[in-house]
Design an enzyme around this catalytic site. Structure first.
Site, PDB file in Angstrom:
ATOM      1  N   ASP A 160      21.511 -22.799  96.947  1.00  0.00           N
ATOM      2  CA  ASP A 160      21.247 -22.262  98.276  1.00  0.00           C
ATOM      3  C   ASP A 160      19.969 -21.423  98.206  1.00  0.00           C
ATOM      4  O   ASP A 160      19.574 -20.962  97.131  1.00  0.00           O
ATOM      5  CB  ASP A 160      22.450 -21.406  98.696  1.00  0.00           C
ATOM      6  CG  ASP A 160      22.219 -20.658  99.996  1.00  0.00           C
ATOM      7  OD1 ASP A 160      21.806 -21.291 100.971  1.00  0.00           O
ATOM      8  OD2 ASP A 160      22.441 -19.436 100.011  1.00  0.00           O
ATOM      9  N   ASP A 198      18.714 -18.750 100.995  1.00  0.00           N
ATOM     10  CA  ASP A 198      18.792 -17.389 101.523  1.00  0.00           C
ATOM     11  C   ASP A 198      19.823 -16.554 100.784  1.00  0.00           C
ATOM     12  O   ASP A 198      20.984 -16.958 100.626  1.00  0.00           O
ATOM     13  CB  ASP A 198      19.149 -17.407 103.010  1.00  0.00           C
ATOM     14  CG  ASP A 198      18.041 -18.007 103.868  1.00  0.00           C
ATOM     15  OD1 ASP A 198      16.880 -17.978 103.425  1.00  0.00           O
ATOM     16  OD2 ASP A 198      18.339 -18.496 104.971  1.00  0.00           O
TER      17      ASP A 198
END
Length: 304
Positions: free
Chosen positions: A91, A93
């Site tokens: 991922d 963020d």
């Protein structure tokens, strides 16, 4: 079956000889034999390997109790497979980068408070991710795309991100950045950090009356959400002709649950409670090098 008891804290040099001796003694007491201790990072990360079909629950309870107030991550990694993974899905963020990119865009236009509240609710699984994304993007309507470059200047990498990607690439793994954020940033980070591939949502851009490019406030479909992340994992496993056990996935929020649950090594990195419940490895006091330690890779093997 090998059980690896991993303790780590990369923020402080706090894993001392007394702590190591205590755990070693408990392992020997409960297993009846001395077990291999490996230093992964001096005073920061160590692991013990126990060869057994079943790990003694009382042993785990005693170690957990001893570490309760120590701010040290304890993870039990049980596997009979090769520990070094062949695929990484990460991922973006609050995982590879410190920030939530949409919140940072909102900050640039004075809407940080409104947008960050929606982001928090979505990452904690309180509201639907797709609807949260649509609502937040609508707030960016008519903003110049020059704010993209401003954001790129402001973002900060989480500690260990560079080493994680370099080392996994060096070991022959396929590295993928996957995000519910946007391609303008994932493409940039892909090239900067050396990911092999990246996937994210696409912001629609249009022209204003002066011919300048502005954000339309809309996202192209289909939207990349938690189901899409799980599907991307499935596709990579199939296309690379590997098993799910060969995959390492890492994230911090609700939209990472599907890929975390399906992967052989699913890591919650400073994750929300909803993700911690799904992950088999959790790091709170350990930087992204912890993903390498969880594969048995020590500092001397890490590419910097």
């Amino acid at each position: 079956m090998n059980h690896h008891i991993l303790i780590s804290n990369t923020k402080e040099y706090k894993i001392n000889t007394d702590l190591i001796s205590f755990i070693s003694h408990q392992i020997e007491f409960f297993t009846g034999s001395s077990n291999s201790l490996k230093e992964l990072s001096s005073n920061k990360a160590f692991e013990w390997t126990i060869v057994s079909q079943k790990l003694n629950n009382d042993l785990v309870k005693i170690i957990k109790k001893h570490l309760l107030n120590e701010n040290i991550d304890l993870n039990i990694i049980s596997t009979d497979k090769e520990r070094k993974k062949k695929l990484l899905l990460a991922d973006m963020d609050s995982t590879i980068i410190m920030e939530e990119s949409l919140d940072e865009l909102a900050k640039l236009i004075g809407l940080e408070k409104e947008v960050s509240k929606i982001t928090s609710d979505a990452m904690n699984g309180k509201i639907d991710f797709e609807q949260a994304l649509i609502k937040r993007v609508s707030m960016l309507k008519n903003q110049p795309i020059t704010i993209f470059n401003e954001l790129k200047k402001n973002i900060k990498l989480n500690i260990g991100a560079k080493e994680l990607i370099k080392t996994m690439n060096s070991n022959g793994a396929t590295t993928v950045l996957i995000s519910g954020g946007f391609t303008f940033l994932t493409n940039y980070l892909k090239d900067f950090l050396g990911f092999h591939y990246s996937h994210a949502n696409i912001l629609k851009i249009e022209k204003d009356i002066d011919g300048s490019s502005i954000i339309s406030g809309k996202v192209e479909y289909p939207i990349l959400d938690k189901n899409a992340k799980g599907k991307f994992l499935e596709n990579y496993v199939e296309n690379l002709n590997i098993n799910f056990d060969d995959a390492l996935c890492v994230g911090d929020g609700a939209n990472d649950i599907e890929m975390i649950k399906k992967s052989g090594l699913g890591v919650s990195y400073n994750g929300k409670d909803i993700l911690n419940n799904a992950a088999n490895v959790k790091f709170k006091y350990t930087n992204l090098k912890g993903l390498l330690y969880a594969q048995g890779i020590s500092d001397k093997e890490i590419i910097t």
